[in-house]
Design a protein around this motif. Structure first.
Motif, PDB file in Angstrom:
ATOM      1  N   ALA A  35       0.878  -0.871   0.296  1.00  0.00           N
ATOM      2  CA  ALA A  35       0.044  -0.168  -0.085  1.00  0.00           C
ATOM      3  C   ALA A  35       0.580   1.384   0.044  1.00  0.00           C
ATOM      4  CB  ALA A  35      -0.841  -0.062   1.273  1.00  0.00           C
ATOM      5  N   VAL A  36       0.813   2.345  -0.574  1.00  0.00           N
ATOM      6  CA  VAL A  36       1.222   3.216  -0.780  1.00  0.00           C
ATOM      7  C   VAL A  36       1.147   4.216   0.447  1.00  0.00           C
ATOM      8  CG1 VAL A  36       0.657   5.853  -1.786  1.00  0.00           C
ATOM      9  CG2 VAL A  36       0.673   3.850  -3.686  1.00  0.00           C
ATOM     10  N   GLY A  37       2.254   4.809   0.851  1.00  0.00           N
ATOM     11  CA  GLY A  37       1.910   5.115   2.144  1.00  0.00           C
ATOM     12  C   GLY A  37       1.472   4.516   4.051  1.00  0.00           C
ATOM     13  N   ILE A  41       5.045   8.884   4.698  1.00  0.00           N
ATOM     14  CA  ILE A  41       4.491   9.666   4.022  1.00  0.00           C
ATOM     15  C   ILE A  41       5.624  10.626   3.284  1.00  0.00           C
ATOM     16  CG2 ILE A  41       2.647  10.649   2.872  1.00  0.00           C
ATOM     17  CD1 ILE A  41       0.879   9.552   4.778  1.00  0.00           C
ATOM     18  N   SER A  88      -4.608   2.843   1.282  1.00  0.00           N
ATOM     19  CA  SER A  88      -3.709   3.942   0.784  1.00  0.00           C
ATOM     20  C   SER A  88      -3.841   4.699   1.185  1.00  0.00           C
ATOM     21  CB  SER A  88      -3.861   3.479  -1.076  1.00  0.00           C
ATOM     22  OG  SER A  88      -4.604   4.287  -1.430  1.00  0.00           O
ATOM     23  N   ASP A  90      -1.409   9.305   0.972  1.00  0.00           N
ATOM     24  CA  ASP A  90      -0.685  10.244   0.585  1.00  0.00           C
ATOM     25  C   ASP A  90      -1.422  11.557   0.857  1.00  0.00           C
ATOM     26  OD1 ASP A  90       1.733  10.355  -0.180  1.00  0.00           O
ATOM     27  OD2 ASP A  90       1.118   9.861  -2.430  1.00  0.00           O
ATOM     28  N   ASP A  92       0.269  15.246  -1.884  1.00  0.00           N
ATOM     29  CA  ASP A  92       0.928  15.844  -2.459  1.00  0.00           C
ATOM     30  C   ASP A  92       0.619  17.895  -2.480  1.00  0.00           C
ATOM     31  OD1 ASP A  92       1.927  17.451  -4.755  1.00  0.00           O
ATOM     32  OD2 ASP A  92      -0.098  16.253  -5.786  1.00  0.00           O
TER      33      ASP A  92
END
Length: 165
Positions: A35-37, A41, A88, A90, A92
């Motif tokens: 999983a992302v993050g 992060i 996930s 995240d 930005d």
């Protein structure tokens, strides 16, 4: 750097109370493999980690626990059990408008029988800056709001509410 401790949302607590649901127990909160993050992060050149446990799944479980406790709906002996898998999360930190999200699968069981199983997503946007000295702390401060929105999406779901009745 650590994410700030989760601050329960009064709106979320009131939403739980108005739903007239039964108390529940918390099961396991895990991370989807890859999983992302999941454990960290990237916030520009910095790395943010969970202040609870060793992953943001622990952060999610702790956030849910705090809000259930505030709503007087957490009962370690309850037959209803809420568990989750962080899919996930995240951030930005784009110039102008920064954003973040968290997505998780929530499951409610009673006596081993699944009563609810859905994926929910929380998103949040905030003002950002070119300057890292402004953008990085802003991202850190706004991260818990993402989880407030994720839990709001869960609590607002009629199927979730019905699974706890």
């Amino acid at each position: 750097m650590k994410a700030p401790p989760y601050q329960p949302s009064i709106d979320n607590v009131q939403l739980l109370q108005r739903a007239k649901v039964r108390p529940a127990n918390l099961g396991e909160f895990s991370v989807k493999a890859g999983a992302v993050g999941a454990t960290e992060i990237k916030v520009r050149a910095n790395t943010m980690t969970s202040p609870v446990g060793n992953s943001f799944a622990s952060y999610l479980g702790n956030a849910l626990k705090q809000e259930l406790e505030m709503a007087n709906l957490l009962d370690p002996k309850a037959q209803l059990e809420i568990s989750g898998t962080l899919l996930s999360t995240d951030i930005d930190t784009a110039m102008g408008t920064a954003s973040g999200y968290a997505e998780a699968r929530f499951v409610v069981k009673q006596g081993g029988q699944v009563r609810f199983d859905k994926v929910k997503r929380g998103e949040h946007q905030w003002e950002s800056s070119f300057a890292g000295a402004v953008a990085i702390p802003a991202a850190q401060i706004n991260y818990p709001v993402i989880f407030q929105h994720l839990l709001s999406a869960l609590y607002s779901d009629n199927d979730f509410q019905n699974s706890l009745k």
